[in-house]
Structures are given as C-alpha cells and as structure tokens.
Design an enzyme around this catalytic site. Structure first.
Site, PDB file in Angstrom:
ATOM      1  N   GLN B 128     -41.897 -25.909  27.971  1.00 23.21           N
ATOM      2  CA  GLN B 128     -42.517 -25.557  26.701  1.00 23.21           C
ATOM      3  C   GLN B 128     -41.475 -25.018  25.721  1.00 23.21           C
ATOM      4  OE1 GLN B 128     -44.797 -21.904  26.628  1.00 23.21           O
ATOM      5  NE2 GLN B 128     -46.392 -22.840  25.379  1.00 23.21           N
ATOM      6  N   GLY B 129     -41.187 -25.762  24.673  1.00 23.70           N
ATOM      7  CA  GLY B 129     -40.191 -25.328  23.689  1.00 23.70           C
ATOM      8  C   GLY B 129     -40.828 -24.619  22.509  1.00 23.70           C
ATOM      9  N   SER B 131     -40.626 -20.507  21.960  1.00 21.63           N
ATOM     10  CA  SER B 131     -39.882 -19.320  21.502  1.00 21.63           C
ATOM     11  C   SER B 131     -38.472 -19.665  21.064  1.00 21.63           C
ATOM     12  CB  SER B 131     -39.796 -18.297  22.628  1.00 21.63           C
ATOM     13  OG  SER B 131     -41.048 -17.752  22.882  1.00 21.63           O
ATOM     14  N   GLU B 246     -55.177 -22.440  27.075  1.00 20.98           N
ATOM     15  CA  GLU B 246     -54.350 -21.615  27.946  1.00 20.98           C
ATOM     16  C   GLU B 246     -55.059 -20.292  28.234  1.00 20.98           C
ATOM     17  OE1 GLU B 246     -50.431 -21.099  26.346  1.00 20.98           O
ATOM     18  OE2 GLU B 246     -49.920 -19.582  27.835  1.00 20.98           O
ATOM     19  N   SER B 385     -46.994 -11.119  23.069  1.00 22.78           N
ATOM     20  CA  SER B 385     -46.934  -9.832  23.774  1.00 22.78           C
ATOM     21  C   SER B 385     -48.271  -9.108  23.659  1.00 22.78           C
ATOM     22  CB  SER B 385     -45.838  -8.958  23.170  1.00 22.78           C
ATOM     23  OG  SER B 385     -46.257  -8.483  21.905  1.00 22.78           O
ATOM     24  N   ASN B 386     -48.478  -8.148  24.572  1.00 21.02           N
ATOM     25  CA  ASN B 386     -49.747  -7.431  24.552  1.00 21.02           C
ATOM     26  C   ASN B 386     -49.923  -6.607  23.276  1.00 21.02           C
ATOM     27  OD1 ASN B 386     -50.237  -8.630  26.943  1.00 21.02           O
ATOM     28  ND2 ASN B 386     -50.596  -6.756  28.105  1.00 21.02           N
ATOM     29  N   GLU B 387     -48.819  -6.257  22.631  1.00 20.32           N
ATOM     30  CA  GLU B 387     -48.937  -5.588  21.333  1.00 20.32           C
ATOM     31  C   GLU B 387     -49.572  -6.557  20.324  1.00 20.32           C
ATOM     32  OE1 GLU B 387     -46.153  -5.501  23.162  1.00 20.32           O
ATOM     33  OE2 GLU B 387     -46.106  -3.361  23.660  1.00 20.32           O
TER      34      GLU B 387
END
Lengths: 374, 400
Positions: B128-129, B131, B246, B385-387
C-alpha cells in the site's frame, strides 16, 4: 537541607557528561544484533577515570563515595545509553564484596578496581515473580561443603562475569526471609553452565544452570540463612543505581520527543502546537520529575539511614516502572512511525526503560512490597 | 434480540473446525504461534492463503461473483473466530482486504478480471503506497507526483511505512496529479508493478529488529494510465471507499480473548512468594479490568455486525472500535510482559523465525511477549493515528 551537588560530585558529573558526549552508545545499540564480548577498552577507561573505585572504601583502594555519587555518575551514563556493566559489577558486585570476608575481599577487590574482574548477581528464577524471599534454588549444606543445584534466569552480565553472587535457599520455604544464603561462585567452576542471551534493551544476560556445583563454606557471604538482609541492602543500592541511570534515559526520551514535536509538521503546523499533545508532553515531564524526586528521596534516605529508606526504594522502583511505561509509550506515539524504527535513538531508550521495569521486580511487585510493609 | 446460536450455525462452526484441523500443516501452525504483529511471517501466510483459496475461502467478505463465499455476516464472524482460535497466521491484508474490495467497488471490469483472481491466489502480492515522509496521518499533504506523458504517468517521489514492499510485486498508491486547489482534490489512485525501472526499495528495521516496513523511492517511473482506478484527481473518493471497507471489517475482540486466556494460564505458572500470580489481587484487578473492556468491545463489534447485516451504516461505532481495539491490544500485550517479569526481557528474535532450530531460552510461552508488546505500539499510529480518529469522532459525531 540542600540539593546542590558538592564540588567533588559536580566534577564527577562533568566527567561523565563529557564521556557520554564522546561515547554515546546509540549507534552501538543499533549494530548490536548478536552477542558481543565485553568492551574491555571502555571498561578500562572506566577504571582509569576512577569510576570503578567510586563506592569502595579508601582502605580498599576506593574513593570512599556512596550512592549519591553513583547516582550522579549513572544518570549521566543513562543519558548516553552506555551499556557498560557498571551496576552488575561495581554497584551490586562491589556491594556484596563489601560484606564478604577479608580473604574474599583481598582476592577480588583489587582485580575489580583494575577492571579485570566482572561480577553478576544471580537472583531471578524462571516462573517466579522476583522478590528476594521468593527464591527457591537449593543450596545443600553438608559439613563444610555446600552444593548448589538449580537454575538462575536472566542474570544480567551473567555471560561476562568471572564471579557470581548466588542467592540460594539453605532453609525455609519460598516466601521466607529466613533460610536464604549468599555464595560467591567462580563462574567457570565445574558444574556451572551458562547460556548467554541478549536482552530487549541491547544488553546481555545469561541463564545459569548449577549442576552439583561445590563451594566451600568460605565462599559464603554473611551468616548461613542470614543472606536476606545483606541481599536486600545491596539490591536496594542496585535499584538506586538502575533508577538513576533510567532517569537519565527518561530525560532524553522527554527532550527528544519535545524537540521532534517542534519540527514535525502535520495539518500545516508543528504537531507540538496541538494542545492534546502539549498536555501529554506536560504529563511526561511531570512523570519524569516525580521519578527524579523519588530517586532523591530514596537515595538520601538510604545514605542517611532513615527507617523508611526501604519503602522509599520500593516507591522509586514502582514509579520508575509506571513513569517509564508512560513516557516510553508517549514518546513512540508522538514520534509516530519514526519512533518504531531501529534507526532513531528513541526506540532504544524505550527498550531500555521497558527492560528495566522487568528486572528485580516490576512496578506492581514494589507497590505490593510497600503495601505489605505498612 | 437474543444471543442464542441457531443449529445451522453450530453445524457451520463444526465444518470450519474440521477443515482447520485437517488442513493446517505444522509449519503454518508454528508461524501462527510465532506472530508478534498484525502481519504474519510471509511464506507460511501465503501457503495458508493458497490452501484457503483452493477451498474457496480466501476472501469470505467479497461478493460471491468475484470469488467470495456468499456467507452471512454471522458465518463470516464464526469463520474469523475459528481462525483466531486455531491460531492460524493472519492473511496478508493488502490484497484481500484493501486493494481487492477497492477494485470491486471502483475498478473497471478489465481491472477486476485482471487482478482479482491473482489477489485470491496470491500470485499478486500487494503493498500500500499511501504514507510519505511528512504526510503520515495527514494524507492530503502527500507529494509524490504523477505527471502525464503520452499514455503514461511519470512518477517521482517517495512512499514510507510501506508494509512488505520488499515482498510485493504490486503496489496500489495515492499520488498527486494536481497541485492546485484543495489538497484532497488533486490525488489519483494508481496500480503499479514493483519491478518497474526507477523503483528502489529500502527496508526499515523496526524495534523488533524485523524489516516489516519499507521506504520506496520513485525516480521517473513510467506507469500506464490504464492502471488508474477511478478518475484522475478523484483518488480521495477511491481511498475513502477502501477505508470504509478496512474499518468496517476489523474485529479485535476474538484475538484479544485468546490472548487473555493465554495470559491467565501464564499467571497460574508464575509463583509469587504468596502463591501463584493469578491469586495476587493486583494482578487480578488488572486482568479483570481488561476482561471487562474486551467484553464491551466484543459487544460493540457485534452491534456493528448486526447493523451491517441489516444493511445499516454502523457509523461512529467503527471509529470507536478502531481506537478501543488497538489500545486494548496494547494493554493486553503490556499485561503479558508484566505477568512474565524478567522472563520477557530475554531477547531472541531468531527463535521466532518459523523453521529455525534455535533452542528457546526460558519458557516458550514467553518468547513472543516482548516483540509483540513493542510491535503493538504501532497500531495506534498506522491507518490514521488514534489522535486523528478521536478528532474524527469529535468533529463528525459530536459536532465539535
């Protein structure tokens, strides 16, 4: 009451900081993917700088210093993640040798001070939550001979040590403080089998198996069945040193995280500008300073011989585990993916403070020790 | 509303169990036991995928006409639970759970015919490209640029945290095709071959000393325009479709329950000075708190499945379970190292490689604890992220 370093202590701190500037071990941690022999050159440097002599009496060729100076030295070494086995050999090993017989001392201390003798404290055992009194390994006394059988696990510096200090049961049951005895054992004696292994924090330890290992009565430290009090006092000094070193590591984790948050941009601004992260870094700071306060409390109470020194040591190790966990986890989360890499230092500091919690009883064990002593 | 399991579902569970019992090889079982990540050892995971594919069970969540099983939501859940219970290595998700569903929803018929069978068989191994250095959770800021040239795009830039790029022969990527306007609107979804000239792959070694992630560099890489999924500059829509998939399909509770049970057995074996650790009130308190949290998660996940099977959008519950699932995984792996004490400090990554004859030092059940604890720190970072997840709940659900 004053918390300023003396001139002598300040000199020690300065020399340690200089050493760390020149020898920070993060790169070594990165490359250290297999068992490594002892870095004798660095260890010799420790000897030359006088660091091995810190806690020994002048009569033994030492500097006559104590836990305060060890604290100053190790905090600086912790900032550089220096791997040298100082706590195992000098603090724990030296601590036990101070309780040894004159003959044992004459045989060992000079070599230790010259950097030619490595020591390890064989205390932990598999499937036993570590407290001294939970020791189960057997030492059978027959006449003037003692026979050791059993296995010690995760003995820090156990792979490199020349001399082992073994805590074993000569009476009583696991759970009893009575019935524990301490023996000095040549690490290469017949029947001693060592399986070296790495540890999560890039250091080394060993599983040590004792198969009918014979030692004479003269190898005992302290009274028969009276090892608990000695081991407790020496371990407390070891925990002070371990905590001092960890406070150094925690301060680096905090500082690197704060610095990273000032440069790493997301959603158009440095992530350190987000209040949710600011509050969490403020909490990391508080956790770190609380650990430092308990380190001071435990060290000063030990040095001055207060009645509640042991309680302060337990409080410190518990705080170290809890603060270490919190600071380590936040450091990775705020670094994001970079914190998960072998490349950046942050992960290696995280692994060190995580490993330290697992050694000599974790936070829960030390909190329970306070609860039971109340 | 009731919790009783109908008879035909019990029969289905038995059928799955029998199949697992008969088809799992010792190598695959070993790889399953050695998992310390959401990603399993590749060789055994792919061998397991081939066995499942031969049975027609590699992608139960796909529509039947594309190779799915046609199972009900409950059957799929039972299947997932049985895989976890049998400790099978998790299948590599990038093809089966990410790219595949995305092509089913947004790909052309030609793309579906070309790629879907090879995703199922494992012939195509996808990475998976998404980030990039500096992008991370802020995907809209990605910079890898695709410039049109004849029938091709020419790619320049870099991708990071590309899981298993060093094993992959295909990548699905988000790239920038327009630098003007809103950042989300200039992004395009591309499929590409990993052996194209101009691609360099650098593995990134993690805290567990395993190169699970990679950085991938593109230097004037030519990608045919026919490899675009969706319209040019409309990649954000495609990516969001993929994300819904997902997030909707993930379940944490079954795996957490298995881990808790293992920790309970470990605690029985650890002696304190006052009896076994599982009799220690501090340990009991921590364990009980996690059990309660996992039960809450399990029923939240069931509420999602119930909504999905009724054709409803579970909405915020999905973001919530992602936060809870990842953080509970982190807490459970933490209790595991705390239960093991110094035994978890012993570091022996070679012993985790399936098939290696490395003797284990210390109890075998302690072997995966520390690498898993360390690896699990990443799960609150990746996939947004969870943030960022909490921000989404605050904004989209609470209207803050």
């Amino acid at each position: 009451m004053h918390f300023q370093l003396s001139e002598e202590q300040q000199m020690l701190a300065d020399s340690a900081k200089r050493f760390v500037r020149d020898n920070s071990d993060v790169e070594k941690h990165r490359q250290n993917k297999k068992l490594m022999p002892l870095d004798t050159a660095t260890w010799q440097q420790f000897a030359d700088l006088g660091w091995l002599a810190v806690p020994f009496e002048e009569a033994h060729g030492g500097l006559g210093m104590g836990p305060l100076e060890t604290m100053v030295l190790l905090e600086a070494l912790g900032e550089g993640l220096i791997m040298a086995p100082y706590i195992a050999t000098v603090v724990l090993g030296g601590g036990f040798l101070r309780h040894a017989s004159a003959a044992q001392q004459a045989e060992t201390i000079p070599a230790l001070l010259e950097g030619k003798l490595q020591v390890a404290f064989a205390a932990e055992e598999y499937e036993r939550v570590f407290t001294l009194e939970n020791t189960a390994m057997a030492a059978d006394v027959t006449g003037s001979e003692v026979i050791l059988n059993g296995t010690k696990s995760c003995v820090m510096n156990g792979d490199q040590a020349d001399l082992l200090v073994v805590l074993a049961r000569t009476g009583g049951q696991p759970g009893d403080q009575d019935g524990l005895s301490l023996f000095l054992v040549d690490a290469n004696a017949p029947g001693v089998e060592r399986v070296a292994h790495r540890t999560v924090d890039g250091r080394q330890g060993a599983e040590i198996r004792f198969n009918q290992v014979k030692v004479s009565e003269a190898a005992r430290i302290g009274e028969l069945n009276g090892g608990y009090a000695i081991a407790r006092d020496v371990l407390h000094e070891g925990l002070l040193a371990l905590s001092a070193e960890s406070v150094g590591s925690l301060s680096v984790l905090l500082n690197e995280t704060v610095e990273y948050s000032k440069t790493r941009k997301q959603f158009g601004m440095p992530i350190g500008k987000f209040q949710v992260l600011q509050f969490r870094m403020a909490d990391m700071f508080i956790a770190m300073e609380q650990t430092r306060s308990l380190l001071l409390a435990a060290t000063l109470k030990t040095v001055e011989g207060h009645d509640d020194a042991a309680k302060a040591v337990h409080a410190m190790k518990a705080q170290l585990g809890r603060a270490g966990r919190k600071i380590a986890q936040e450091a990775i989360q705020i670094h994001g993916g970079m914190g998960m890499t072998d490349e950046l230092g942050v992960g290696h500091y995280v692994k060190r403070v995580t490993g330290v919690d697992g050694l000599f009883g974790n936070a829960d064990v030390h909190l329970m020790a306070i609860a039971r002593s109340a | 509303m009731d919790l009783r399991v109908p008879e035909q579902e019990k029969a289905f569970r038995d059928e799955v169990r029998t199949f697992l019992e008969e088809s799992l090889t010792p190598d695959i079982r070993e790889a399953g036991r050695m998992v310390t990540s959401v990603f399993a050892p590749v060789k055994e995971a792919m061998a397991w995928q081939r066995i499942l594919n031969d049975k027609g069970w590699a992608a139960p969540h796909w529509p039947k006409e594309f190779g799915g099983t046609g199972w009900s939501v409950t059957q799929r859940a039972i299947f997932a639970e049985e895989l976890v219970r049998a400790e099978t290595p998790p299948l590599v998700p990038m093809g089966l759970h990410m790219c595949g569903p995305c092509l089913i929803g947004c790909g052309t018929e030609e793309q579906q015919k070309e790629y879907l069978p090879k995703i199922l068989s494992g012939e195509h191994f996808w990475c998976q490209g998404y980030s990039e250095p500096g992008a991370g959770s802020d995907l809209a800021s990605l910079k890898t640029f695709a410039e049109k040239d004849g029938d091709d795009y020419i790619l320049n830039g870099t991708k990071i945290w590309t899981t298993y790029a060093h094993y992959a022969n295909k990548m699905f990527a988000l790239v920038r095709t327009n630098r003007d306007g809103k950042p989300q609107q200039g992004i395009t979804f591309l499929l590409l071959d990993m052996d194209l000239p101009g691609i360099t792959i650098e593995p990134i070694v993690g805290l567990d000393e395993v190169p699970e992630q990679c950085q991938v560099f593109f230097d004037n890489v030519r990608v045919p325009q026919k490899n675009r999924v969706g319209e040019e500059n409309d990649g954000w829509t495609v990516a969001k479709y993929l994300l819904t998939f997902e997030r909707g399909g993930q379940e944490y509770a079954p795996g957490l329950n298995v881990m808790l049970e293992k920790i309970r057995l470990m605690a029985e074996k650890q002696q304190t000075a006052f009896g076994p650790l599982n009799q220690d009130p501090v340990w009991q308190y921590k364990f009980a708190a996690l059990e309660a949290d996992v039960l809450a998660l399990e029923f939240t996940e069931m509420r999602i499945k119930s909504a999905l099977s009724a054709g409803k959008d579970p909405g915020a519950l999905s973001s919530m379970t992602m936060i809870l699932g990842t953080e509970l995984l982190q807490k459970v792996t933490e209790l595991r190292i705390e239960t093991l004490g110094s035994q978890s400090v012993i570091w022996q990554p070679q012993a985790l490689v399936p098939g290696e004859e490395q003797p284990v030092i210390g109890p075998e059940y302690a072997l995966t604890a520390m690498p898993h604890y360390l690896n699990s720190r990443a799960c609150s970072i990746y996939g947004g992220s969870n943030e960022v997840q909490r921000g989404m709940i605050a904004k989209a659900v609470l209207g803050l």
